[in-house]
Design a protein around this motif. Structure first.
Motif, short mmCIF file in Angstrom:
data_model
loop_
_atom_site.label_atom_id
_atom_site.label_comp_id
_atom_site.label_asym_id
_atom_site.label_seq_id
_atom_site.Cartn_x
_atom_site.Cartn_y
_atom_site.Cartn_z
N ARG A 41 0.84 -1.20 0.00
CA ARG A 41 0.00 0.00 0.00
C ARG A 41 0.88 1.26 0.00
O ARG A 41 1.93 1.30 0.64
CB ARG A 41 -0.92 0.00 1.22
N ASN A 42 0.43 2.27 -0.73
CA ASN A 42 1.16 3.53 -0.86
C ASN A 42 2.52 3.35 -1.54
O ASN A 42 3.45 4.15 -1.31
CB ASN A 42 1.35 4.20 0.51
N ALA A 43 2.65 2.29 -2.36
CA ALA A 43 3.91 2.07 -3.06
C ALA A 43 4.08 3.10 -4.17
O ALA A 43 3.11 3.56 -4.76
CB ALA A 43 3.95 0.67 -3.65
N SER A 44 5.32 3.44 -4.43
CA SER A 44 5.61 4.41 -5.49
C SER A 44 5.43 3.75 -6.85
O SER A 44 5.43 2.51 -6.98
CB SER A 44 7.03 4.93 -5.35
N GLN A 45 5.33 4.58 -7.87
CA GLN A 45 5.21 4.07 -9.23
C GLN A 45 6.46 3.30 -9.62
O GLN A 45 6.40 2.32 -10.38
CB GLN A 45 4.97 5.22 -10.21
#
Length: 330
Positions: A41-45
């Motif tokens: 979750r909330n991982a960067s592109q």
């Protein structure tokens, strides 16, 4: 027999390959953006792109399938594809571990559940089926058949809840703690606690299967008892117990073994309801949780595990039943 076993092995391999292809395409259809679902979750592109690259999700489907079979993900230390030994079933980014290791950690729970339940329901079904066949049309036959129909009609989730309520909660109210309501203890750690923790799940699965197997044993026994060689044995004065247990039962076991192997294969694929009710962390719960989490490498891996269990069980059953029936040898 060798030629027959070779043909079975070829069909088994073909079946596994077909199941793999179907599972591969279904997961690609079900999960439109699998890299984003696998990422934390909330991982960067950048992290999402790295996952897509590791699984080759940006390449054509046939390259993805070939890559899954022969190469495996670009993860250091991960197993390298199904074509290697031990087979690599991919990598779970959700759980940060190889899928093969993940399944193997859950398999002992499901295997313990399946084998124990099979022993219980096969034993009870054979005993009750033989008694019903010997007392055909009597009140005993009617009573056993009625119990079999009831056990067959009650859903597994309901029988599991009732068994847990009466044999755990009610007994615990009186200070009797014979059966734990959940949890699993490895066989190697403590055999007694292993059996005690699995007693209620075993009973739940056994009740669901006795209704079918008792009817199969009874019908098969009655069919065999009508054969000419049984009448000849009676005419020669062979004792009734030998006719039932030494002659008729041996001949009547083939359909029971066949059905038992198929049911064992189904449970090895994951007894999801039973595992959930009794808090068993087996392959079934792993498959369901992974599907809900979008962890498609684990979904494919558990599907292949279930298919392999089914193929292995049917292969063994086919060989055993053919070996038991010399007329089929060629």
């Amino acid at each position: 027999m060798i030629r027959h076993a070779t043909g079975l092995l070829f069909r088994a391999t073909s079946t596994l390959l077909i199941v793999l292809v179907i599972a591969f395409f279904i997961t690609r259809i079900a999960y439109r953006n699998p890299a984003a679902m696998l990422a934390p979750r909330n991982a960067s592109q950048q992290a999402i792109d790295a996952i897509a690259h590791a699984l080759r999700l940006n390449e054509p489907w046939y390259q993805q399938l070939w890559y899954y079979l022969y190469r495996g993900p670009d993860i250091q230390g991960a197993p390298m594809g199904l074509a290697h030994w031990p087979p690599g079933l991919g990598y779970s980014f959700r759980k940060q571990t190889a899928v093969t290791d993940l399944i193997l950690s859950k398999a002992p729970v499901t295997l313990s559940l399946a084998l124990g339940a099979v022993v219980i329901w096969m034993t009870l079904s054979i005993v009750l089926g033989v008694i019903s066949a010997r007392r055909q049309g009597s009140w005993l036959d009617t009573g056993i058949s009625g119990i079999a129909y009831v056990s067959l009609s009650v859903p597994t989730f309901l029988s599991g809840i009732l068994i847990s309520y009466f044999l755990f909660f009610e007994l615990s109210n009186y200070g009797i703690f014979w059966f734990p309501s959940s949890g699993y203890v490895p066989l190697t750690a403590n055999p007694f606690e292993w059996a005690r923790h699995l007693a209620l799940p075993w009973l739940t699965l056994a009740l669901a299967e006795i209704g079918i197997f008792q009817r199969v044993v009874r019908a098969s026994m009655l069919e065999v008892l009508g054969e000419d060689y049984i009448r000849t044995a009676r005419a020669k004065g062979v004792p009734e117990w030998r006719i039932y247990y030494d002659h008729a039962l041996k001949a009547a076991l083939n359909p029971v073994i066949t059905l038992g192997g198929l049911e064992l294969a189904v449970i090895m694929g994951g007894a999801i309801v039973t595992e959930t009710i009794f808090g068993l962390d087996g392959v079934g719960r792993l498959a369901i949780n992974s599907a809900l989490d979008g962890d498609f490498p684990v979904v494919i891996g558990t599907t292949i595990f279930a298919a392999a269990s089914f193929v292995l069980c049917t292969f063994v059953v086919d060989v055993v039943t053919r070996w038991r029936d010399p007329s089929n040898a060629s």
